[in-house]
Design an enzyme around this catalytic site. Structure first.
Site, PDB file in Angstrom:
ATOM      1  N   HIS A 178       0.830  -1.211   0.000  1.00 18.75           N
ATOM      2  CA  HIS A 178       0.000   0.000   0.000  1.00 18.75           C
ATOM      3  C   HIS A 178       0.862   1.258   0.000  1.00 18.75           C
ATOM      4  O   HIS A 178       1.892   1.325   0.674  1.00 18.75           O
ATOM      5  CB  HIS A 178      -0.924   0.001   1.218  1.00 18.75           C
ATOM      6  CG  HIS A 178      -1.886   1.151   1.256  1.00 18.75           C
ATOM      7  ND1 HIS A 178      -2.754   1.436   0.217  1.00 18.75           N
ATOM      8  CD2 HIS A 178      -2.115   2.109   2.208  1.00 18.75           C
ATOM      9  CE1 HIS A 178      -3.485   2.504   0.529  1.00 18.75           C
ATOM     10  NE2 HIS A 178      -3.100   2.928   1.722  1.00 18.75           N
ATOM     11  N   ASP A 195      -4.296   9.145   3.150  1.00 18.95           N
ATOM     12  CA  ASP A 195      -4.333   7.699   2.915  1.00 18.95           C
ATOM     13  C   ASP A 195      -5.656   7.354   2.234  1.00 18.95           C
ATOM     14  O   ASP A 195      -6.739   7.630   2.772  1.00 18.95           O
ATOM     15  CB  ASP A 195      -4.206   6.944   4.240  1.00 18.95           C
ATOM     16  CG  ASP A 195      -3.920   5.459   4.052  1.00 18.95           C
ATOM     17  OD1 ASP A 195      -4.389   4.875   3.059  1.00 18.95           O
ATOM     18  OD2 ASP A 195      -3.228   4.880   4.909  1.00 18.95           O
ATOM     19  N   CYS A 241      -3.830   2.717  -5.093  1.00 24.43           N
ATOM     20  CA  CYS A 241      -3.282   3.587  -4.053  1.00 24.43           C
ATOM     21  C   CYS A 241      -2.154   4.475  -4.570  1.00 24.43           C
ATOM     22  O   CYS A 241      -2.069   5.654  -4.222  1.00 24.43           O
ATOM     23  CB  CYS A 241      -2.811   2.758  -2.861  1.00 24.43           C
ATOM     24  SG  CYS A 241      -1.670   1.421  -3.277  1.00 24.43           S
TER      25      CYS A 241
END
Length: 294
Positions: A178, A195, A241
């Site tokens: 991630h 995030d 991401c």
């Protein structure tokens, strides 16, 4: 795909050669043809030489006396350099990542950060490459960390953007699952963590913050604070991401470049510019950018 064809023996009397050549193959799959020029090590002998066909490949050009060592053909093809941009080298495998729904690697993040640096050429901005951010976060020795950070002159920057990766293994290159983003803004004296997966990387972002906070900002100011942005745009899958990091970094640079730093932080700009449609288009945008720079 076709079955693997048996080995074919080529005629005797071929001359010896050691230089790599190019062999063209035609891939026929689902009615479509893809022509690739494959660069491989070719070896020849005076005696009988064998060529082992690949599944689904039809040999278009045949040179008697040549045998193709196909053991690492895919790896060699994927490792071909396609672009050198500033200090970043991209390879054919990177294009494959952008062509499909796949997790962005370190090189693509670094390339896009380097591109943004060219778009927003300010001595006040620093977009830190993934490898440097990772080392800062995991450096075990404070003295070594100081020697490493000081040449970066981060204390002189008004805006610093770090990519965060959740790789915990310092011996594993391009590990982790991630990406997120940590941005420092000097006027507000704050680190903000964005995030796209509900704070999954918060522990890693805090780890980098603790490692670098003592080297940031004006030495006369108080210690910069850490802020977890709860309103960061969220991804709807398990692989975008890195694109959210790229899009968020671009939005923050745009905010800074427009002369807004004295009017609060960039949150509204990120919310406006980092949408699911923008992120979806960013893959093709990066592909086009790479091809235009070749």
């Amino acid at each position: 795909m076709d079955r693997v064809a048996p080995k074919r023996r080529l005629r005797e009397g071929a001359s010896r050669c050691s230089e790599p050549r190019h062999i063209a193959f035609k891939l026929e799959e689902k009615g479509q043809s893809l022509l690739n020029c494959v660069h491989k090590s070719i070896y020849c002998t005076h005696k009988q030489i064998e060529l082992q066909s690949l599944p689904g490949f039809q040999k278009l050009q045949e040179d008697p006396g040549i045998a193709v060592d196909i053991c690492n053909m895919g790896k060699s093809w994927a490792d071909d350099m396609i672009l050198s941009y500033n200090d970043v080298v991209l390879r054919r495998s990177d294009l494959d990542i952008l062509s499909g729904p796949r997790f962005l690697n370190d090189r693509l993040i670094e390339f896009y950060f380097s591109y943004l640096t060219s778009c927003y050429p300010s001595p006040d901005i620093s977009l830190v490459p993934p490898s440097i951010a990772f080392w800062i976060m995991n450096c075990p020795d404070t003295g070594s960390l100081r020697d490493f950070i000081e040449p970066l002159k981060l204390s002189e920057k008004k805006l610093v953007i770090f990519p965060i990766n959740n790789n915990d293994d310092v011996e594993q290159a391009e590990g982790g699952t991630h990406w997120s983003l940590l941005a420092f803004e000097e006027n507000a004296n704050v680190f903000v963590h964005h995030d796209s997966c509900g704070g999954l990387n918060e522990a890693h972002a805090r780890k980098l913050y603790k490692a670098v906070v003592g080297f940031m900002g004006n030495s006369n100011s108080s210690r910069a604070q850490y802020l977890e942005c709860k309103d960061s745009p969220q991804q709807a899958n398990c692989y975008d991401c890195g694109l959210y990091v790229a899009a968020t970094a671009k939005a923050i640079c745009c905010w800074y470049g427009s002369g807004q730093p004295g009017e609060g932080l960039w949150f509204s700009v990120v919310k406006e510019q980092v949408t699911s449609s923008v992120v979806a288009d960013l893959r093709s945008e990066m592909l086009g950018l790479i091809r235009n720079l070749q």
